[in-house]
Each structure stands twice: as structure tokens, then as C-alpha cells.
Write an enzyme that holds these catalytic residues in place. Sequence first.
Site, PDB file in Angstrom:
ATOM      1  N   LYS A   1       0.843  -1.215   0.000  1.00  0.00           N
ATOM      2  CA  LYS A   1       0.000   0.000   0.000  1.00  0.00           C
ATOM      3  C   LYS A   1       0.871   1.256   0.000  1.00  0.00           C
ATOM      4  O   LYS A   1       0.636   2.181  -0.775  1.00  0.00           O
ATOM      5  CB  LYS A   1      -0.895  -0.005   1.235  1.00  0.00           C
ATOM      6  CG  LYS A   1      -1.547   1.333   1.549  1.00  0.00           C
ATOM      7  CD  LYS A   1      -2.435   1.289   2.770  1.00  0.00           C
ATOM      8  CE  LYS A   1      -1.681   1.431   4.045  1.00  0.00           C
ATOM      9  NZ  LYS A   1      -1.344   2.793   4.482  1.00  0.00           N
ATOM     10  N   ASN A   2       1.888   1.289   0.871  1.00  0.00           N
ATOM     11  CA  ASN A   2       2.643   2.528   1.054  1.00  0.00           C
ATOM     12  C   ASN A   2       3.625   2.811  -0.075  1.00  0.00           C
ATOM     13  O   ASN A   2       4.168   3.911  -0.165  1.00  0.00           O
ATOM     14  CB  ASN A   2       3.348   2.520   2.413  1.00  0.00           C
ATOM     15  CG  ASN A   2       2.319   2.598   3.546  1.00  0.00           C
ATOM     16  OD1 ASN A   2       1.147   2.918   3.303  1.00  0.00           O
ATOM     17  ND2 ASN A   2       2.721   2.271   4.754  1.00  0.00           N
TER      18      ASN A   2
ATOM     19  N   ASP B   1       4.845   0.114  11.943  1.00  0.00           N
ATOM     20  CA  ASP B   1       3.546  -0.403  11.485  1.00  0.00           C
ATOM     21  C   ASP B   1       3.317  -1.843  11.929  1.00  0.00           C
ATOM     22  O   ASP B   1       2.235  -2.390  11.721  1.00  0.00           O
ATOM     23  CB  ASP B   1       3.438  -0.329   9.956  1.00  0.00           C
ATOM     24  CG  ASP B   1       3.359   1.105   9.493  1.00  0.00           C
ATOM     25  OD1 ASP B   1       3.496   1.338   8.275  1.00  0.00           O
ATOM     26  OD2 ASP B   1       3.189   1.983  10.346  1.00  0.00           O
TER      27      ASP B   1
ATOM     28  N   ARG C   1      -8.741   0.019   5.019  1.00  0.00           N
ATOM     29  CA  ARG C   1      -7.919   1.023   4.333  1.00  0.00           C
ATOM     30  C   ARG C   1      -6.615   0.401   3.855  1.00  0.00           C
ATOM     31  O   ARG C   1      -6.004   0.874   2.911  1.00  0.00           O
ATOM     32  CB  ARG C   1      -7.576   2.176   5.278  1.00  0.00           C
ATOM     33  CG  ARG C   1      -8.749   3.052   5.624  1.00  0.00           C
ATOM     34  CD  ARG C   1      -8.341   4.203   6.485  1.00  0.00           C
ATOM     35  NE  ARG C   1      -7.215   4.922   5.905  1.00  0.00           N
ATOM     36  CZ  ARG C   1      -6.686   6.015   6.465  1.00  0.00           C
ATOM     37  NH1 ARG C   1      -7.168   6.459   7.605  1.00  0.00           N
ATOM     38  NH2 ARG C   1      -5.678   6.642   5.896  1.00  0.00           N
TER      39      ARG C   1
ATOM     40  N   CYS D   1      -4.284   8.000   9.893  1.00  0.00           N
ATOM     41  CA  CYS D   1      -4.499   7.409  11.227  1.00  0.00           C
ATOM     42  C   CYS D   1      -3.994   8.366  12.315  1.00  0.00           C
ATOM     43  O   CYS D   1      -2.938   8.953  12.209  1.00  0.00           O
ATOM     44  CB  CYS D   1      -3.735   6.089  11.342  1.00  0.00           C
ATOM     45  SG  CYS D   1      -4.473   4.812  10.336  1.00  0.00           S
TER      46      CYS D   1
HETATM   47  C1  EPZ Z   1       4.354   6.592   6.365  1.00  0.00           C
HETATM   48  O1  EPZ Z   1       3.718   7.642   7.080  1.00  0.00           O
HETATM   49  C2  EPZ Z   1       3.329   5.481   6.318  1.00  0.00           C
HETATM   50  N1  EPZ Z   1       2.129   5.972   5.643  1.00  0.00           N
HETATM   51  C3  EPZ Z   1       2.966   5.039   7.727  1.00  0.00           C
HETATM   52  O2  EPZ Z   1       2.142   3.899   7.596  1.00  0.00           O
HETATM   53  C4  EPZ Z   1       4.236   4.605   8.460  1.00  0.00           C
HETATM   54  O3  EPZ Z   1       3.898   4.323   9.799  1.00  0.00           O
HETATM   55  C5  EPZ Z   1       5.274   5.733   8.423  1.00  0.00           C
HETATM   56  O4  EPZ Z   1       5.522   6.118   7.049  1.00  0.00           O
HETATM   57  C6  EPZ Z   1       6.597   5.305   9.038  1.00  0.00           C
HETATM   58  O5  EPZ Z   1       7.082   4.175   8.376  1.00  0.00           O
HETATM   59  C7  EPZ Z   1       2.148   6.036   4.292  1.00  0.00           C
HETATM   60  O6  EPZ Z   1       3.136   5.701   3.655  1.00  0.00           O
HETATM   61  C8  EPZ Z   1       0.880   6.524   3.647  1.00  0.00           C
HETATM   62  P1  EPZ Z   1       6.925   9.584   8.314  1.00  0.00           P
HETATM   63  P2  EPZ Z   1       4.402   9.116   7.091  1.00  0.00           P
HETATM   64  O7  EPZ Z   1       6.903  10.852   7.554  1.00  0.00           O
HETATM   65  O8  EPZ Z   1       5.057   9.345   5.791  1.00  0.00           O
HETATM   66  C9  EPZ Z   1       7.675  12.773  11.743  1.00  0.00           C
HETATM   67  C10 EPZ Z   1       0.319   2.540   7.913  1.00  0.00           C
HETATM   68  O9  EPZ Z   1       0.042   1.925   8.944  1.00  0.00           O
HETATM   69  N2  EPZ Z   1       7.590  13.752  10.660  1.00  0.00           N
HETATM   70  O10 EPZ Z   1       7.968   8.547   8.017  1.00  0.00           O
HETATM   71  O11 EPZ Z   1       3.417  10.060   7.612  1.00  0.00           O
HETATM   72  C11 EPZ Z   1       6.346  12.088  11.986  1.00  0.00           C
HETATM   73  O12 EPZ Z   1       5.546  12.858  12.866  1.00  0.00           O
HETATM   74  C12 EPZ Z   1       0.777   3.973   8.030  1.00  0.00           C
HETATM   75  O13 EPZ Z   1       0.335   2.074   6.766  1.00  0.00           O
HETATM   76  C13 EPZ Z   1       7.869  15.088  10.931  1.00  0.00           C
HETATM   77  O14 EPZ Z   1       8.162  15.458  12.058  1.00  0.00           O
HETATM   78  O15 EPZ Z   1       5.512   8.870   8.208  1.00  0.00           O
HETATM   79  C14 EPZ Z   1       6.771  10.779  12.604  1.00  0.00           C
HETATM   80  O16 EPZ Z   1       7.021  10.963  13.975  1.00  0.00           O
HETATM   81  C15 EPZ Z   1       0.611   4.509   9.444  1.00  0.00           C
HETATM   82  N3  EPZ Z   1       7.798  15.981   9.915  1.00  0.00           N
HETATM   83  C16 EPZ Z   1       8.087  10.461  11.889  1.00  0.00           C
HETATM   84  O17 EPZ Z   1       8.551  11.710  11.350  1.00  0.00           O
HETATM   85  C17 EPZ Z   1       7.468  15.615   8.629  1.00  0.00           C
HETATM   86  O18 EPZ Z   1       7.437  16.489   7.737  1.00  0.00           O
HETATM   87  C18 EPZ Z   1       7.954   9.463  10.742  1.00  0.00           C
HETATM   88  O19 EPZ Z   1       6.937   9.943   9.881  1.00  0.00           O
HETATM   89  C19 EPZ Z   1       7.188  14.250   8.373  1.00  0.00           C
HETATM   90  C20 EPZ Z   1       7.255  13.338   9.404  1.00  0.00           C
END
Ligand code: EPZ
Length: 431
Positions: free
Chosen positions: A22-23, A306, A398, A117
Site C-alpha cells: 500500500k505505502n 507499522d 484502508r 491514522c
Molecule cells: C508513512 O507515514 C506510512 N504511511 C505510515 O504507515 C508509516 O507508519 C510511516 O511512514 C513510518 O514508516 C504512508 O506511507 C501513507 P513519516 P508518514 O513521515 O510518511 C515525523 C500505515 O500503517 N515527521 O515517516 O506520515 C512524523 O511525525 C501507516 O500504513 C515530521 O516530524 O511517516 C513521525 O514521527 C501509518 N515531519 C516520523 O517523522 C514531517 O514532515 C515518521 O513519519 C514528516 C514526518
Amino acid sequence: MEQFIMKGGKPLKGEVVIGGAKNAALGIIAGALLTDDNVTIENLPDVRDINVMLEALKEVGATVKRIDRHTAVINAADVQDVSIDDEYIRKIRASYYFIGALLGKYHKAIVPLPGGCAIGSRPIDQHIKGFRALGTNVEIKNGCVQAEAPDGLKAAHIYLDVVSVGATINIMLASVLAEGRTIVENVAKEPHIVDVANFLNSMGANIKGAGTDTIRIKGVKKLHGTTYAVIPDQIEAGTFMCAAAATRGDVLIKNVIPKHLESISAKLLEMGNTIYEYDEAIRVIGADVQHPTDVKTLPYPGFPTDMQPQMAVTLALAEGTSVVIESIFENRFKYVDELARMGSNIKVEGNVSVIDGVKGFTGASVNALDLRAGAALVIAGLCAEGITIVNEIGYIQRGYEHFDKKLQTLGADIAMVDSDRAIQKFKLRVG
Ligand code: EPZ
């Protein structure tokens, strides 16, 4: 409202085939906007977030032809609108990939701030940092990200303050057509990052280093069409690995890349389970008595956040005390209160949970509070004595295709129900 109902106690046995990631698919769908040629994407998971993204493409004037549930042909030649704003797209996290793709090709994008989420605050400051470094004016107005690069996008040297999957993919999407060589450091290295980079390179992009700490993108003039198959979903595979271990079953999980599952295999082995790895499959045999172990979620190749809820459920049925540290998101233990209703013994303090294994769970009515928490509660229900009902299964749908049907093929007594009558019918059938 649809629910999953299940009667626990049966070890899962048999074979299950894993779908597309998915991701990875979410970033790839947005990437199809970067060319005027046909883009055929295969092995798409048939899940809600993917279908919402495909619908959103039509919003901006792209054509989307569904060849079958897992294959779509996208053509963005007639895209004339760079603003996407519909109620569905606001609900998903990956809507932000439309910013990078529309910026990359049209130098302008108006996209609602992302949903997704509720597992933490989930800012997009690193995405915006990358867009601004590439020469884009970005402001947040009326709940939308309004981005424009009047002079086009120019290469930049970007250092991410946080390892972010979304920001890494978004900066790749925005810079593949930018003038010059963009360097992005401290990037995410998940398999889905590599998959999106491979997809873009199959369209003629020049991206090197995906899967390492630094990605180099040499801008090209134009991208051409492609036919691309999405990699297998690491997290769906890991979810079935935990389900096999927790139910003390014996499951062959097919269409996987075992290398992507190493951190999950390592933990299940530490617990005393047996794992056989094949070229494109992995077999998990759950041990009757499982040992506790400690888990800390980290960016890939560390243990995936995840998979944290699903592993916690497995540890909650081990003999002894385990510690789980969630280092990626600040609010990813919400499932613990739901699990407590089934008899688990878990204490949470900040981003640390201490899990005292129990002999077994008892069935209860519980709520899926996010995608992976929902999957974890289904695993718990399959282990519990008696009947469990998981509510709010829209979250699960989802990200998991036919989750109940795949579990049924492994012998689980589970069904999707949407009325008291259907619940009574299930209870009569399973006795
Ligand atoms: C992706 O979310 C995935 N979603 C998430 O999967 C997954 O948990 C996550 O990556 C980590 O692997 C999709 O790909 C649609 P991040 P994303 O940016 O991109 C912080 C699922 O279950 N951060 O890697 O939102 C953030 O708050 C979902 O399939 C910032 O501070 O995750 C977090 O603490 C849930 N500023 C950390 O980094 C930013 O601009 C990692 O977030 C971006 C992120």
C-alpha cells in the site's frame, strides 16, 4: 456499520498470498501524474486508500482505467487542474504525494493538509522544507497546502531533520524533472522508498541511492510511460507472520521478499518460533510456549512501527515480561485499552509499554482505532476464548485487502457482519 466477528482458539494453518505494498503504491499512483504517457500499475492492493487516490486523479482530469482489481492504466495528459479538494482525499495521509507530483510537473499544487491514522501529530514540515529548498513558495491557507514555483524547480541539497518516508518520496516526486542534481540526506530507506524510486526510474528518471541514507536525483527533461508492478506488502506479510505465531499455527506466507521481513523474523525467532525462508515465501510455525523479548521501533531496517501493535499482541501471550518502545510516533499505544478488555496486562508510560504475558485472552467487543491497531485486535480475537467483535473495521479495510477472507482460508472462524441477525447467524454456525 460493518464489523468483524470471530471465534478464537483455532491455530491458523495453510497458505496465504500477500498483495502489493500500500505505502509504495500510494506514491507510485501520484507519480503517474509526471508523464503524459500511459502508466500501467500492476499488483495494486484493492484497499480503500488506493481507491481514494485513484479517484482523486480523476478529480484533476487524469483518466484511470481499471483493468482488474489489481491493475490500473493512468493517463495524465489532459490534467488541467492542480487543485485537489474532496472530502475523501482529506481523510488519507498520502494525499500529500499529489503536492510533490503536481509541483514536479506543473510547478503548482493546491492540496488539502493530509488526514490519516491518529497515531501522532504527523506534521509535514520536512515535506515543505524540501519543496522550499527546490524553489517553491509554500503557504498553508484554508486548510490546504498552496505551493507554486513560478520560475520552475531548481536542484537543491536537502538534509532532512527527521527520517520521513513521506518527505523522502515527496521530494523525489518534486525533483525528478527539476533542473540540476538534487541531493537529499538523512532519507528513509524503507522498501517502499526503493520501489517508488525504481518506478520513477522506469519512467526515465535518474535517481540513485534509494535504500541508503542519501538519494541523488538528476533532473531530466521529460518522463515517459511505463508498466510497473508494485512490490509485496512488507507489513501485510508481517501481520500474517504474527497471526501465525500468536495462534500457535503453521502458515506459509507467499509472494513476499524475506529480506524485507528480517527484523520481524528476528523477533519471532527470539520468542522461540520456527521460521523457514524461501525465495518468495516465508513459513512461520508458532511455538506453544513463547519467550518474551524487547522491541524498539525504528526506521528501516529497524523494526517497523507499522508492526508494533501486531507484535505487542503476540508478546502479550508470551510467558514473561517484554518491553516495547515506540520511537516513531507519539500516540501509537491506543490499542492497549482495547486489548485490556480481552484480559491483556500491559502498562504504558509515554512511548514505552511493559507487557506481562498472560495465559490467554477472552473475547470482547473492541474498537479498531487505527489501521494496524485494528489488525492487531483481530489477531487477539483469533487467539481469544469465545467470541470477539471488532468495530470500526473501515480502518482495517484502508490497508488490508479481504483480511477476513484471507484468514478464513487459514481456517479462522471469522466473518464480516453488519447486523445483529448476521451476528446471531455466525454464533449459531460456530457454536
Ligand atoms: C508513512 O507515514 C506510512 N504511511 C505510515 O504507515 C508509516 O507508519 C510511516 O511512514 C513510518 O514508516 C504512508 O506511507 C501513507 P513519516 P508518514 O513521515 O510518511 C515525523 C500505515 O500503517 N515527521 O515517516 O506520515 C512524523 O511525525 C501507516 O500504513 C515530521 O516530524 O511517516 C513521525 O514521527 C501509518 N515531519 C516520523 O517523522 C514531517 O514532515 C515518521 O513519519 C514528516 C514526518
